[in-house]
Write an enzyme that holds these catalytic residues in place. Structure first.
Site, PDB file in Angstrom:
ATOM      1  N   GLY A  68       0.567  -0.937  -0.167  1.00 12.94           N
ATOM      2  CA  GLY A  68       0.019  -0.220   0.226  1.00 12.94           C
ATOM      3  C   GLY A  68       0.663   1.272  -0.096  1.00 12.94           C
ATOM      4  CD  GLU A  69       0.753   4.968  -0.850  1.00 12.46           C
ATOM      5  OE1 GLU A  69       1.297   5.755  -1.222  1.00 12.46           O
ATOM      6  OE2 GLU A  69       0.012   5.317  -2.431  1.00 12.46           O
ATOM      7  CB  SER A  70       5.110   2.313   3.788  1.00 13.49           C
ATOM      8  OG  SER A  70       6.059   3.753   3.026  1.00 13.49           O
ATOM      9  CB  CYS A 101       5.276  -3.586  -0.577  1.00 16.94           C
ATOM     10  SG  CYS A 101       5.163  -2.476  -2.176  1.00 16.94           S
ATOM     11  NE  ARG A 131       9.084   5.969   1.281  1.00 10.99           N
ATOM     12  CZ  ARG A 131       8.589   7.078   1.603  1.00 10.99           C
ATOM     13  NH1 ARG A 131       9.431   7.367   2.287  1.00 10.99           N
ATOM     14  NH2 ARG A 131       7.937   7.537   0.715  1.00 10.99           N
ATOM     15  CB  ILE A 167       3.219  -1.529  -7.389  1.00 12.68           C
ATOM     16  CG1 ILE A 167       2.217  -3.440  -8.473  1.00 12.68           C
ATOM     17  CG2 ILE A 167       2.300  -0.848  -7.796  1.00 12.68           C
ATOM     18  CD1 ILE A 167       0.964  -3.555  -7.851  1.00 12.68           C
ATOM     19  NE  ARG A 168       3.707   3.769  -6.032  1.00 12.07           N
ATOM     20  CZ  ARG A 168       3.097   4.714  -5.041  1.00 12.07           C
ATOM     21  NH1 ARG A 168       3.924   5.193  -4.422  1.00 12.07           N
ATOM     22  NH2 ARG A 168       1.963   4.659  -4.492  1.00 12.07           N
ATOM     23  CG  HIS A 208       2.490  -6.105  -4.061  1.00 11.79           C
ATOM     24  ND1 HIS A 208       1.837  -5.908  -3.275  1.00 11.79           N
ATOM     25  CD2 HIS A 208       3.425  -5.446  -4.187  1.00 11.79           C
ATOM     26  CE1 HIS A 208       2.092  -4.428  -2.881  1.00 11.79           C
ATOM     27  NE2 HIS A 208       2.832  -4.128  -3.547  1.00 11.79           N
ATOM     28  CD  GLU A 210      -0.465  -8.471  -2.394  1.00 12.37           C
ATOM     29  OE1 GLU A 210      -0.099  -7.841  -2.482  1.00 12.37           O
ATOM     30  OE2 GLU A 210       0.652  -9.289  -2.281  1.00 12.37           O
TER      31      GLU A 210
END
Length: 234
Positions: A68-70, A101, A131, A167-168, A208, A210
């Site tokens: 997600g967004e850390s 992630c 990151r 993803i990023r 990821h 998942e």
């Protein structure tokens, strides 16, 4: 990643108490938590559910911190004192915790890169992460990674190859102690980059798992890391 789920709705797993092997919490403040829960609930003997409060952390055998967004997840942890204290207590207790992630970033001792500094880190693993190492979300990609022999993946061939989605994503750019075990790498622009590490009960993956149809990472983590520690405690 955005906070929206990418696949479907939350699924449950009805497990008789006599058949219950493990209770896996998934931190559900933001990010791809539904996907992890649904995969875990497809594994025999496992019950998985969202963790949003300190109370949700009671009687769990393992915890997943999703992508997600850390910075967002870190802020939400930091403003909930009870949840923050409980998570730090679980780290101190040595509960199996897997960060994917953004979750890997939150488990790290140090982070760099990105537009904003991380407001909170659990500092469970002796790594420094960079990151957004591979670029913005528009540069997301899926590639095969090489895992070490110690992974002991079963069934799906090739045994030591795994298709992973980035993803990023961060990488473990600096290993800060000999206690870190490197589990997987990829070659990017001619350089070998570390994308999965473990230290004691803690696992970090920059990709990821998942978001693929291959559940081997989840199955391996439960079988090889969660259940052995649970059996020792029992």
């Amino acid at each position: 990643m955005s906070s929206a789920s990418m696949f479907g709705s939350l699924k449950t797993n009805a497990v008789d108490e006599s058949q219950l092997k493990a209770r896996i919490g998934v931190l559900a403040l933001q990010g791809a938590f539904i996907e992890h829960i649904n995969i875990m609930n497809s594994i025999d003997g496992v019950i998985s559910f969202p963790v949003k409060t300190a109370k949700d952390c009671e009687n769990i055998d393992g915890l997943i911190i999703p992508g997600g967004e850390s910075t967002t997840i870190g802020k939400l942890i930091n403003i909930d004192e009870k949840l923050r204290d409980r998570l730090e207590h679980l780290v101190d207790q040595g509960l199996p915790i897997w960060g994917t992630c953004a979750g890997m970033i939150l488990l790290s001792k140090k982070s760099r890169g990105g537009k904003f500094p991380d407001p909170y880190l659990l500092r469970a693993m002796d790594i420094e992460v960079t990151r957004n190492y591979f670029g913005p979300q528009t540069m997301s990609f899926t590639t095969d990674i090489t895992v070490t022999e110690s992974m002991q993946f079963e069934a799906t061939e090739p045994l030591h190859s795994f298709s992973a989605t980035f993803i990023r994503a961060p990488v473990a750019s600096t290993i800060l102690s000999d206690d870190i075990n490197v589990l997987a790498t990829i070659v990017h622009e001619g350089n070998k980059e570390i994308v999965a590490v473990e230290q004691g009960p803690f696992l970090g993956t920059s990709f990821h798992p998942e978001l693929t149809a291959d559940n081997r990472w989840h199955e391996w983590w439960v079988k090889e890391r969660v259940l052995p520690l649970k059996e020792k405690k029992d």
